[in-house]
Design a protein around this motif. Structure first.
Motif, PDB file in Angstrom:
ATOM      1  N   ASP A 191      10.307  26.583  37.718  1.00 47.16           N
ATOM      2  CA  ASP A 191      11.094  26.750  36.485  1.00 47.16           C
ATOM      3  C   ASP A 191      10.712  25.789  35.359  1.00 47.16           C
ATOM      4  OD1 ASP A 191      12.416  28.816  37.683  1.00 47.16           O
ATOM      5  OD2 ASP A 191      14.336  27.799  37.874  1.00 47.16           O
ATOM      6  N   PRO A 192       9.466  25.862  34.883  1.00 46.55           N
ATOM      7  CA  PRO A 192       9.082  25.035  33.728  1.00 46.55           C
ATOM      8  C   PRO A 192       9.604  25.647  32.425  1.00 46.55           C
ATOM      9  CG  PRO A 192       7.232  26.393  34.401  1.00 46.55           C
ATOM     10  CD  PRO A 192       8.340  26.677  35.378  1.00 46.55           C
ATOM     11  N   GLY A 193      10.802  25.241  32.041  1.00 44.58           N
ATOM     12  CA  GLY A 193      11.498  25.918  30.951  1.00 44.58           C
ATOM     13  C   GLY A 193      11.063  25.541  29.557  1.00 44.58           C
ATOM     14  N   ALA A 194      10.472  24.355  29.383  1.00 47.39           N
ATOM     15  CA  ALA A 194      10.079  23.875  28.052  1.00 47.39           C
ATOM     16  C   ALA A 194       9.200  22.640  28.239  1.00 47.39           C
ATOM     17  CB  ALA A 194      11.315  23.545  27.213  1.00 47.39           C
ATOM     18  N   GLU A 195       8.745  22.096  27.116  1.00 49.93           N
ATOM     19  CA  GLU A 195       7.996  20.829  27.091  1.00 49.93           C
ATOM     20  C   GLU A 195       6.754  20.876  27.990  1.00 49.93           C
ATOM     21  OE1 GLU A 195      10.294  17.085  26.130  1.00 49.93           O
ATOM     22  OE2 GLU A 195      11.691  18.065  27.514  1.00 49.93           O
ATOM     23  N   ASP A 196       5.880  21.833  27.698  1.00 53.90           N
ATOM     24  CA  ASP A 196       4.676  21.990  28.512  1.00 53.90           C
ATOM     25  C   ASP A 196       3.812  20.734  28.524  1.00 53.90           C
ATOM     26  OD1 ASP A 196       2.812  22.440  26.022  1.00 53.90           O
ATOM     27  OD2 ASP A 196       4.370  23.960  25.852  1.00 53.90           O
ATOM     28  N   GLU A 197       3.701  20.032  27.398  1.00 54.80           N
ATOM     29  CA  GLU A 197       2.858  18.836  27.356  1.00 54.80           C
ATOM     30  C   GLU A 197       3.425  17.732  28.240  1.00 54.80           C
ATOM     31  OE1 GLU A 197      -0.049  18.668  26.144  1.00 54.80           O
ATOM     32  OE2 GLU A 197      -0.033  20.607  25.128  1.00 54.80           O
ATOM     33  N   LYS A 198       4.718  17.586  28.263  1.00 53.00           N
ATOM     34  CA  LYS A 198       5.360  16.602  29.141  1.00 53.00           C
ATOM     35  C   LYS A 198       5.060  16.917  30.600  1.00 53.00           C
ATOM     36  CE  LYS A 198      10.008  15.022  30.505  1.00 53.00           C
ATOM     37  NZ  LYS A 198      11.463  15.066  30.146  1.00 53.00           N
ATOM     38  N   ILE A 199       5.175  18.176  30.959  1.00 52.71           N
ATOM     39  CA  ILE A 199       4.929  18.588  32.346  1.00 52.71           C
ATOM     40  C   ILE A 199       3.466  18.378  32.719  1.00 52.71           C
ATOM     41  CG2 ILE A 199       4.888  20.561  33.911  1.00 52.71           C
ATOM     42  CD1 ILE A 199       7.361  21.625  32.385  1.00 52.71           C
ATOM     43  N   HIS A 237      14.131  33.046  38.035  1.00 50.03           N
ATOM     44  CA  HIS A 237      14.523  34.255  37.308  1.00 50.03           C
ATOM     45  C   HIS A 237      13.862  34.212  35.936  1.00 50.03           C
ATOM     46  CE1 HIS A 237      17.467  31.259  35.989  1.00 50.03           C
ATOM     47  NE2 HIS A 237      17.792  32.034  34.965  1.00 50.03           N
ATOM     48  N   GLY A 238      14.035  35.295  35.166  1.00 52.49           N
ATOM     49  CA  GLY A 238      13.247  35.462  33.963  1.00 52.49           C
ATOM     50  C   GLY A 238      13.831  34.959  32.665  1.00 52.49           C
ATOM     51  N   HIS A 239      14.963  34.283  32.653  1.00 52.15           N
ATOM     52  CA  HIS A 239      15.505  33.769  31.397  1.00 52.15           C
ATOM     53  C   HIS A 239      14.573  32.713  30.795  1.00 52.15           C
ATOM     54  CE1 HIS A 239      19.927  35.058  32.281  1.00 52.15           C
ATOM     55  NE2 HIS A 239      19.225  36.025  31.731  1.00 52.15           N
ATOM     56  N   PHE A 240      14.480  32.718  29.477  1.00 52.61           N
ATOM     57  CA  PHE A 240      13.464  31.919  28.804  1.00 52.61           C
ATOM     58  C   PHE A 240      13.615  30.422  29.007  1.00 52.61           C
ATOM     59  CE2 PHE A 240      16.844  31.383  25.792  1.00 52.61           C
ATOM     60  CZ  PHE A 240      16.548  30.233  25.062  1.00 52.61           C
ATOM     61  N   ASP A 241      14.840  29.958  29.271  1.00 51.73           N
ATOM     62  CA  ASP A 241      15.014  28.516  29.465  1.00 51.73           C
ATOM     63  C   ASP A 241      14.491  28.048  30.816  1.00 51.73           C
ATOM     64  OD1 ASP A 241      17.231  30.041  30.434  1.00 51.73           O
ATOM     65  OD2 ASP A 241      18.421  28.221  30.649  1.00 51.73           O
ATOM     66  N   HIS A 242      13.993  28.993  31.628  1.00 56.97           N
ATOM     67  CA  HIS A 242      13.339  28.659  32.892  1.00 56.97           C
ATOM     68  C   HIS A 242      11.853  29.018  32.877  1.00 56.97           C
ATOM     69  CE1 HIS A 242      17.032  27.836  35.364  1.00 56.97           C
ATOM     70  NE2 HIS A 242      17.541  28.377  34.262  1.00 56.97           N
ATOM     71  N   THR A 243      11.416  29.704  31.831  1.00 56.33           N
ATOM     72  CA  THR A 243      10.039  30.210  31.800  1.00 56.33           C
ATOM     73  C   THR A 243       9.252  29.765  30.579  1.00 56.33           C
ATOM     74  OG1 THR A 243      10.533  32.247  30.556  1.00 56.33           O
ATOM     75  CG2 THR A 243      10.908  32.300  32.949  1.00 56.33           C
ATOM     76  N   GLY A 244       9.876  29.077  29.643  1.00 59.17           N
ATOM     77  CA  GLY A 244       9.290  28.858  28.324  1.00 59.17           C
ATOM     78  C   GLY A 244       7.952  28.142  28.299  1.00 59.17           C
ATOM     79  N   ALA A 245       7.706  27.254  29.265  1.00 59.23           N
ATOM     80  CA  ALA A 245       6.433  26.515  29.291  1.00 59.23           C
ATOM     81  C   ALA A 245       5.433  27.113  30.274  1.00 59.23           C
ATOM     82  CB  ALA A 245       6.688  25.054  29.643  1.00 59.23           C
ATOM     83  N   ALA A 246       5.819  28.181  30.952  1.00 58.75           N
ATOM     84  CA  ALA A 246       4.990  28.695  32.048  1.00 58.75           C
ATOM     85  C   ALA A 246       3.632  29.192  31.574  1.00 58.75           C
ATOM     86  CB  ALA A 246       5.741  29.806  32.786  1.00 58.75           C
ATOM     87  N   ALA A 247       3.592  29.942  30.491  1.00 57.85           N
ATOM     88  CA  ALA A 247       2.327  30.534  30.045  1.00 57.85           C
ATOM     89  C   ALA A 247       1.311  29.469  29.661  1.00 57.85           C
ATOM     90  CB  ALA A 247       2.584  31.485  28.876  1.00 57.85           C
ATOM     91  N   LYS A 248       1.748  28.450  28.927  1.00 57.77           N
ATOM     92  CA  LYS A 248       0.821  27.381  28.524  1.00 57.77           C
ATOM     93  C   LYS A 248       0.289  26.649  29.749  1.00 57.77           C
ATOM     94  CE  LYS A 248      -1.222  24.281  25.883  1.00 57.77           C
ATOM     95  NZ  LYS A 248      -0.418  23.361  25.054  1.00 57.77           N
TER      96      LYS A 248
END
Length: 209
Positions: free
Chosen positions: A30-38, A56-67
């Motif tokens: 669930d990488p929801g945000a802050e891809d650079e931090k992760i 699950h697919g809600h954006f606050d759990h998926t937001g950093a996944a693509a990057k």
């Protein structure tokens, strides 16, 4: 090793690293945000992330996944009903915040499948479907470490929300009681937005003996 981190986008979300102590290989949940931090943590800790797992697919759990997927060239995995959420910004709720997040190149997993490390077959998680918050809800259960990553299906002292598209309160209650609260009592439940809890504690809260 379980390393929780709090990431902040529109909402604050708990993301988790589940890592094999011996090999430092494992999964990002669930990488929801802050891809650079992760990505910085992955580099500093010398983790080898084999898969991104989504409860699950809600954006606050998926937001950093693509990057992160693109940076590390690894698969994004979610329960087989997740395609609609991955491809529809209104279902995943990102459209309501003018973000319009979608995911491509997703691996859709069958219910109750085992997700094992490529370097240690004894290290892994089981996908258990738990719908009601969304139609694609799932938990990732690690029997060896007595832990379950439960997303938004259940929180400490409360059940998840069911008032979003695809949600169903009665179904969520049934799924939580039959699939989460039947796990061993000492199982630690790690959710998307609350402090950790246990099956034993939540069984008491639900009035279950």
């Amino acid at each position: 090793m379980i390393l929780p981190i709090k990431v902040r986008g529109v909402f604050a979300t708990n993301s988790y690293f589940y890592i094999d102590d011996e090999t430092l290989h494992g999964f990002l949940i669930d990488p929801g945000a802050e891809d650079e931090k992760i990505l910085k943590i992955i580099s500093e800790k010398k983790f080898v992330i084999e898969k991104i797992l989504l409860t699950h697919g809600h954006f606050d759990h998926t937001g950093a996944a693509a990057k992160i997927q693109n940076e590390l060239n690894i698969p994004i995995c979610m329960q087989k009903n997740g395609r609609d959420y991955a491809e529809n910004p209104f279902l995943n709720l990102s459209a309501y915040f003018d973000l319009n997040i979608t995911l491509e190149n997703v691996t859709y997993l069958e219910d109750y499948c085992e997700i094992n490390s490529e370097t240690n077959s004894n290290f892994g998680l089981e996908l258990i479907p738990v719908s009601g918050h969304t139609t694609d809800g799932a938990i990732f259960y690690g029997a060896k470490d007595k832990v379950a990553f439960v997303g938004d299906s259940i929180f400490r002292d409360s059940i998840g929300q069911s008032n979003f598209p695809g949600g169903n309160r009665e179904q969520l209650y049934h799924e939580v009681t039959k699939k989460i609260l039947t796990l061993p009592p000492e199982t630690v439940l790690l959710s998307g937005h609350s402090d950790p809890t246990t099956v034993k504690r939540e069984r008491l809260n639900f009035g279950l003996t």
